[in-house]
Write a protein that holds these residues in place. Sequence first.
Motif, PDB file in Angstrom:
ATOM      1  N   GLU A  81     -15.625  12.009 -26.941  1.00  0.00           N
ATOM      2  CA  GLU A  81     -16.123  12.115 -28.382  1.00  0.00           C
ATOM      3  C   GLU A  81     -15.959  13.716 -28.948  1.00  0.00           C
ATOM      4  OE1 GLU A  81     -19.859  10.398 -29.541  1.00  0.00           O
ATOM      5  OE2 GLU A  81     -19.392   8.695 -27.932  1.00  0.00           O
ATOM      6  N   GLU A  82     -15.978  14.689 -27.755  1.00  0.00           N
ATOM      7  CA  GLU A  82     -15.958  16.078 -28.137  1.00  0.00           C
ATOM      8  C   GLU A  82     -14.493  16.406 -28.033  1.00  0.00           C
ATOM      9  OE1 GLU A  82     -18.584  18.503 -26.010  1.00  0.00           O
ATOM     10  OE2 GLU A  82     -20.315  17.768 -26.908  1.00  0.00           O
ATOM     11  N   LYS A  83     -13.537  15.344 -27.557  1.00  0.00           N
ATOM     12  CA  LYS A  83     -12.148  15.669 -27.231  1.00  0.00           C
ATOM     13  C   LYS A  83     -11.849  16.743 -26.454  1.00  0.00           C
ATOM     14  CE  LYS A  83     -11.154  13.161 -31.659  1.00  0.00           C
ATOM     15  NZ  LYS A  83     -12.470  12.836 -31.942  1.00  0.00           N
ATOM     16  N   GLN A  84     -12.899  17.327 -25.417  1.00  0.00           N
ATOM     17  CA  GLN A  84     -12.557  18.176 -24.561  1.00  0.00           C
ATOM     18  C   GLN A  84     -11.804  17.517 -23.212  1.00  0.00           C
ATOM     19  OE1 GLN A  84     -12.983  21.217 -24.676  1.00  0.00           O
ATOM     20  NE2 GLN A  84     -14.426  21.556 -26.415  1.00  0.00           N
ATOM     21  N   ILE A  85     -10.610  16.855 -23.644  1.00  0.00           N
ATOM     22  CA  ILE A  85      -9.932  16.247 -22.825  1.00  0.00           C
ATOM     23  C   ILE A  85      -9.445  16.967 -21.481  1.00  0.00           C
ATOM     24  CG2 ILE A  85      -7.762  14.783 -22.427  1.00  0.00           C
ATOM     25  CD1 ILE A  85      -7.744  14.520 -25.358  1.00  0.00           C
ATOM     26  N   GLY A  86      -9.234  18.138 -21.496  1.00  0.00           N
ATOM     27  CA  GLY A  86      -8.971  19.001 -20.419  1.00  0.00           C
ATOM     28  C   GLY A  86     -10.013  19.295 -19.257  1.00  0.00           C
ATOM     29  N   TYR A  87     -11.043  18.654 -19.768  1.00  0.00           N
ATOM     30  CA  TYR A  87     -12.403  18.714 -18.997  1.00  0.00           C
ATOM     31  C   TYR A  87     -12.303  17.630 -17.673  1.00  0.00           C
ATOM     32  CZ  TYR A  87     -17.509  19.182 -17.648  1.00  0.00           C
ATOM     33  OH  TYR A  87     -18.550  19.198 -16.794  1.00  0.00           O
ATOM     34  N   ILE A  88     -11.241  16.929 -17.826  1.00  0.00           N
ATOM     35  CA  ILE A  88     -10.901  15.884 -16.787  1.00  0.00           C
ATOM     36  C   ILE A  88     -10.385  16.468 -15.578  1.00  0.00           C
ATOM     37  CG2 ILE A  88      -9.072  14.260 -16.113  1.00  0.00           C
ATOM     38  CD1 ILE A  88      -9.141  13.039 -19.085  1.00  0.00           C
ATOM     39  N   TYR A  89      -9.907  17.736 -15.958  1.00  0.00           N
ATOM     40  CA  TYR A  89      -9.194  18.616 -14.566  1.00  0.00           C
ATOM     41  C   TYR A  89     -10.575  19.081 -13.863  1.00  0.00           C
ATOM     42  CZ  TYR A  89      -4.802  18.733 -16.745  1.00  0.00           C
ATOM     43  OH  TYR A  89      -3.214  18.248 -17.121  1.00  0.00           O
ATOM     44  N   ASP A  90     -11.915  19.143 -14.399  1.00  0.00           N
ATOM     45  CA  ASP A  90     -12.744  19.619 -13.927  1.00  0.00           C
ATOM     46  C   ASP A  90     -13.718  18.613 -13.057  1.00  0.00           C
ATOM     47  OD1 ASP A  90     -12.664  22.164 -14.328  1.00  0.00           O
ATOM     48  OD2 ASP A  90     -13.569  22.135 -16.199  1.00  0.00           O
ATOM     49  N   THR A  91     -13.507  17.453 -13.609  1.00  0.00           N
ATOM     50  CA  THR A  91     -14.463  16.238 -12.971  1.00  0.00           C
ATOM     51  C   THR A  91     -13.502  15.098 -12.598  1.00  0.00           C
ATOM     52  OG1 THR A  91     -14.248  15.164 -15.479  1.00  0.00           O
ATOM     53  CG2 THR A  91     -16.147  16.494 -14.869  1.00  0.00           C
ATOM     54  N   TYR A  92     -12.157  15.247 -12.461  1.00  0.00           N
ATOM     55  CA  TYR A  92     -11.501  14.194 -11.587  1.00  0.00           C
ATOM     56  C   TYR A  92     -10.812  14.708 -10.519  1.00  0.00           C
ATOM     57  CZ  TYR A  92     -12.372  10.108 -14.646  1.00  0.00           C
ATOM     58  OH  TYR A  92     -12.939   9.134 -15.100  1.00  0.00           O
ATOM     59  N   ARG A  93     -10.572  14.449  -9.150  1.00  0.00           N
ATOM     60  CA  ARG A  93     -10.142  14.843  -8.318  1.00  0.00           C
ATOM     61  C   ARG A  93      -8.265  15.073  -8.636  1.00  0.00           C
ATOM     62  NH1 ARG A  93     -11.975  13.225  -2.371  1.00  0.00           N
ATOM     63  NH2 ARG A  93     -13.832  14.144  -3.189  1.00  0.00           N
ATOM     64  N   HIS A  94      -7.557  15.726  -7.891  1.00  0.00           N
ATOM     65  CA  HIS A  94      -6.504  15.692  -8.379  1.00  0.00           C
ATOM     66  C   HIS A  94      -5.582  14.720  -7.991  1.00  0.00           C
ATOM     67  CE1 HIS A  94      -5.976  16.930  -4.231  1.00  0.00           C
ATOM     68  NE2 HIS A  94      -4.648  16.519  -3.907  1.00  0.00           N
ATOM     69  N   ASN A  95      -6.004  13.928  -7.024  1.00  0.00           N
ATOM     70  CA  ASN A  95      -5.124  12.756  -6.618  1.00  0.00           C
ATOM     71  C   ASN A  95      -6.183  11.325  -6.678  1.00  0.00           C
ATOM     72  OD1 ASN A  95      -7.176  13.438  -4.682  1.00  0.00           O
ATOM     73  ND2 ASN A  95      -5.851  12.860  -2.934  1.00  0.00           N
ATOM     74  N   SER A  96      -6.916  11.409  -8.018  1.00  0.00           N
ATOM     75  CA  SER A  96      -7.652  10.224  -8.227  1.00  0.00           C
ATOM     76  C   SER A  96      -6.861   9.133  -8.298  1.00  0.00           C
ATOM     77  CB  SER A  96      -8.591  10.738  -9.528  1.00  0.00           C
ATOM     78  OG  SER A  96      -9.138  11.781  -9.420  1.00  0.00           O
ATOM     79  N   ARG A  97      -7.529   8.056  -7.824  1.00  0.00           N
ATOM     80  CA  ARG A  97      -6.941   6.622  -8.028  1.00  0.00           C
ATOM     81  C   ARG A  97      -7.639   6.002  -8.993  1.00  0.00           C
ATOM     82  NH1 ARG A  97      -4.484   4.612  -3.308  1.00  0.00           N
ATOM     83  NH2 ARG A  97      -5.859   2.655  -3.594  1.00  0.00           N
ATOM     84  N   VAL A  98      -7.153   5.429 -10.089  1.00  0.00           N
ATOM     85  CA  VAL A  98      -7.866   4.523 -10.973  1.00  0.00           C
ATOM     86  C   VAL A  98      -7.081   3.325 -11.089  1.00  0.00           C
ATOM     87  CG1 VAL A  98      -8.425   4.487 -13.653  1.00  0.00           C
ATOM     88  CG2 VAL A  98      -8.411   6.667 -12.501  1.00  0.00           C
ATOM     89  N   THR A  99      -7.669   2.128 -10.952  1.00  0.00           N
ATOM     90  CA  THR A  99      -7.205   0.963 -11.128  1.00  0.00           C
ATOM     91  C   THR A  99      -7.635   0.023 -12.252  1.00  0.00           C
ATOM     92  OG1 THR A  99      -7.126   0.531  -8.624  1.00  0.00           O
ATOM     93  CG2 THR A  99      -7.008  -1.322  -9.929  1.00  0.00           C
ATOM     94  N   ASP A 100      -6.620  -0.369 -13.455  1.00  0.00           N
ATOM     95  CA  ASP A 100      -7.157  -1.002 -14.283  1.00  0.00           C
ATOM     96  C   ASP A 100      -6.236  -2.160 -14.654  1.00  0.00           C
ATOM     97  OD1 ASP A 100      -4.583   0.067 -15.146  1.00  0.00           O
ATOM     98  OD2 ASP A 100      -5.452   1.306 -16.463  1.00  0.00           O
ATOM     99  N   ASP A 101      -6.079  -2.779 -15.812  1.00  0.00           N
ATOM    100  CA  ASP A 101      -5.547  -3.927 -16.053  1.00  0.00           C
ATOM    101  C   ASP A 101      -3.957  -3.893 -15.643  1.00  0.00           C
ATOM    102  OD1 ASP A 101      -7.821  -4.810 -17.196  1.00  0.00           O
ATOM    103  OD2 ASP A 101      -6.881  -5.957 -18.853  1.00  0.00           O
ATOM    104  N   TYR A 102      -3.548  -2.722 -15.647  1.00  0.00           N
ATOM    105  CA  TYR A 102      -2.039  -2.491 -15.476  1.00  0.00           C
ATOM    106  C   TYR A 102      -1.849  -2.108 -14.027  1.00  0.00           C
ATOM    107  CZ  TYR A 102      -2.320  -3.057 -20.596  1.00  0.00           C
ATOM    108  OH  TYR A 102      -2.655  -3.716 -21.809  1.00  0.00           O
ATOM    109  N   GLY A 103      -2.799  -2.122 -13.242  1.00  0.00           N
ATOM    110  CA  GLY A 103      -2.525  -1.780 -11.850  1.00  0.00           C
ATOM    111  C   GLY A 103      -2.956  -0.454 -11.657  1.00  0.00           C
TER     112      GLY A 103
END
Length: 391
Positions: A81-103
Amino acid sequence: MNDHATTGNGSAPQPVEDRSNPYSGRRDMPADFSVSIGEKGGTDRQLLRPPTARTMSMRGFDDHYVDIVDYIVRITHRIWEEKQIGYIYDTYRHNSRVTDDYGLQYGRDKIVADTVHTINAFPDVRLYADEVVWAGDDVSGFHTSHRTVIVGTNTGYSKYGPPTGRRVVVWAIANCVALENEIFEEHVIYNNSSLIQQLGYDLRTKAREFGNQAADLNGLLDRRFGEAERVLGQGKPAHLPALPDDRFDVEAFIRRAYHYIWNWRNIGSVDQAYAAGLRYHGPTGREYYGRGEYKSFVLSLIAMFPDLALTVDDVYHMGNEADGFVTSVRWSAVGTHRGFGVYGRPTGRRVYLWGITQHRIRDGRIQEEWMQFNEFEVLQQIHRDDPFETA
């Protein structure tokens, strides 16, 4: 390293529980709702007047987060909502694994790119946290199941097509594992089939389109598959141990209910596991009330996939017998599309389903259920063109 401890009386060494492994399944379950969205009075208090006093140990997390629910709600707000998208670099590990509908989406940069894409398609997006079920700690890792309602207007291009100008309301559940301020594992399931309908597209046409695109990327298509291992040969499904008499074991209750309803086909077991006034919320706008409607839903899936075999992959919960429990259950299933139903005529195709379900349990019965599974992906598997058929 010695992984056993010797007791003082010289008896045999006993294994030492390793709580530092987030994949061991050993997690502390909160015994009340003191750290929950309900106790906080809603998310606006967290966002407008952030708390300052820590309520639990948060080793390695940024100082301004007071507990794990606060962390999940506020990083979501800041990124989306604040669109601080780069905060992902602080809150997700570099090798994060995300499984969703598309694999499987591997790596932090893919998460950043996908977030940019979605916010570009829905620039006014709002994410309302309905519930965060959590377990674990800052040693073994925090496990969170974040149910959220997503509202936005499609004024930008999305993977589904050009802007439609339509406003959508879609809900999702994201199960994450976090340690030292970073999420490193996530299973997230969106109500994509409902989203596509709200955007004005024909669901089966889009399923065929996306299914064909996925098939084009796979050079190893093979029509062979083995049996769904719900039973072994001429055997029958295994029996599970009886529930304990002296306490309500949430995990055993859930695993037993799923096994006997889905794998044994004992649809009548719904009466023992679910309350008469059950409220059910499911994918593609499904809203059911009562056990009768829920039984019909279960029957409809098993009728379409007669060999359906379901496995509970993960369970955690919070609460107690007096106040009730809320749970997060991640599950997966395989089945062959050999029966008639809402997915169309039988195709004989093997289908993989997976989902996340949250329950509210009181007095030993499920009172409310939020189930989300990969229905749009299921439709893709069924409705894509068969590359082995010739014109």
